[in-house]
Design an enzyme around this catalytic site. Sequence first.
Site, PDB file in Angstrom:
ATOM      1  N   ASP A 214       0.835  -1.197   0.000  1.00 19.44           N
ATOM      2  CA  ASP A 214       0.000   0.000   0.000  1.00 19.44           C
ATOM      3  C   ASP A 214       0.872   1.250   0.000  1.00 19.44           C
ATOM      4  O   ASP A 214       1.876   1.328   0.718  1.00 19.44           O
ATOM      5  CB  ASP A 214      -0.889  -0.017   1.251  1.00 19.44           C
ATOM      6  CG  ASP A 214      -1.854   1.135   1.296  1.00 19.44           C
ATOM      7  OD1 ASP A 214      -2.683   1.250   0.377  1.00 19.44           O
ATOM      8  OD2 ASP A 214      -1.783   1.932   2.260  1.00 19.44           O
ATOM      9  N   GLU A 280       1.475  -0.718  -5.082  1.00 20.19           N
ATOM     10  CA  GLU A 280       0.513   0.323  -5.398  1.00 20.19           C
ATOM     11  C   GLU A 280       1.312   1.615  -5.366  1.00 20.19           C
ATOM     12  O   GLU A 280       1.641   2.134  -4.298  1.00 20.19           O
ATOM     13  CB  GLU A 280      -0.616   0.383  -4.373  1.00 20.19           C
ATOM     14  CG  GLU A 280      -1.662   1.429  -4.741  1.00 20.19           C
ATOM     15  CD  GLU A 280      -2.208   2.224  -3.564  1.00 20.19           C
ATOM     16  OE1 GLU A 280      -3.259   2.869  -3.732  1.00 20.19           O
ATOM     17  OE2 GLU A 280      -1.584   2.226  -2.484  1.00 20.19           O
TER      18      GLU A 280
END
Length: 537
Positions: A214, A280
């Site tokens: 993330d 990401e």
Amino acid sequence: MPTELTTNADDLGAADWWRTAVVYQVYVRSFADANGDGIGDLAGLRDRLPYLRDLGVDAIWLTPFYRSPMVDGGYDVTDYREVDPMFGDIADFDAMMTDAHAYGLRVIIDVVPNHTSSAHRWFQEALAAAPGSPERERYIFRDGRGPDGAEPPNDWESIFGGDAWTRVPDGQWYLHIFDPQQPDLNWELPEVRAEFEDILRFWLDRGVDGFRVDVAHGNIKAPGLPDVGYSSRTGRNQRQSRLLEGTTLPYFDQDGVHEIYRAWRKIFDSYPPGRMAVAEAWASSPERLARYVGPDELHQVFNFDFLHATWSVDSFRKVIDTALAEATLVGAPTTWVLSNHDKQRHVTRYGGGELGLRRARAAALLMLALPGVAYLYQGEELGLDEVLDLPDELRQDPAFRRTGESRDGCRVPLPWSGEAAPYGFGPAGAWLPPPASWVACTVAAQAGDPRSTLELYRAALRLRRAEPGLGGGELVWLDAEPGVLAFRRGDLTCVVNVGAGPVDVRRYGAPILATAALDGDFLPIDAAVWLKPATAG
């Protein structure tokens, strides 16, 4: 003449499963509820693993299930080694993992390294300690500006809107690029790096096959924390986060992040082959984004350009050409994404209703024919649309409170069966209410119907596994009429009609799978077809 673009054509084996996989994203709290509290859990996921096996995916990616106050859907973590009671316990995770592997499904889990929850033990210790203490060094605390320090240390803004700084009672400020309850960690501190390396090993030791990282671009901040030089407080409407494309922001995509992932890659490579990580990441250019992948860094990076492509030949062709060329340069597979838990579902983005569904089905066949890795978001195989009319009081996205923007509409629990909400999601209700229109979208309603979106996905995934040309290998663009995308993979051809009228597909071969019924030899608008050479006789 046809244009050839090649991807890395290594001999694929179990260790390289991630080069051509189809990965299904499970938003855990909205997938399946086993205990009747209206919230999805690991036991519910375990019960539904046969559905995912039968769908034909290769792996599942789980959004955070760690202990958390759930201010930001679990992306605010208090303990990275514990399962939140909302989702079960570590025994539930282990049981789910065992069954997933028995069904031939790999398991990827989220890791959230940019920030913790403000309820994390470390941050609570930082608040209790004095400025300049070792406890505060784990985060990014600074004195404010102005005579009394009443102004934030710089002009950085939160992705969720407003300032990226919050003042604590002793007068210092702490940085949170997201919600105030998500303080950013100080990755310049060796203790922080060591902690996350241990977290990775903890889950690798439990058998996970990979990680989705993330905010992979966020861990390192520019030295001195310089001003961006622009903020919405200057009177403009656009937020800083909208400037990322074409601009290197001082809190994103700093060169130092790559040192972190080089260290992580050594950890992944120390385990049996097949462990992987996908970033990401957002960067100011495709070239900078490509730096996150390679033999000494991460294995993949999400390609969000495909998600943002408009419904036109030029847009799709540009995105595909660029992504494949970059993947070839770095020797990594590209990734394709149409929807995820942060973006409006693509049925709605493509126009909603029957138009949006037709286009979404065509885009799925396009995506699944491309070289590389496809990431599916739960419910897209059911043709679900964005739920736009959720009551404000039920919305839980922290961005909604600060900007009015909400991601809750793509997080509504899945419809499994039945004639009324929650459509078999669990024994009781659902934490967000599914709309009445989803009665026709349930798994039970679509299973066995050859015209359904579910059966289209099942058929496409079976063919993707069976067709040698849809493995590694090359993509060859074919000359086509205006408004038509056509390319060949091995002896399979994919044709997508984004134009204004039907198109004759006889010259491409014999149809084996289509998103809409052909009118004789003509493919309707907003439809796609896979074809193979016609056999004589």
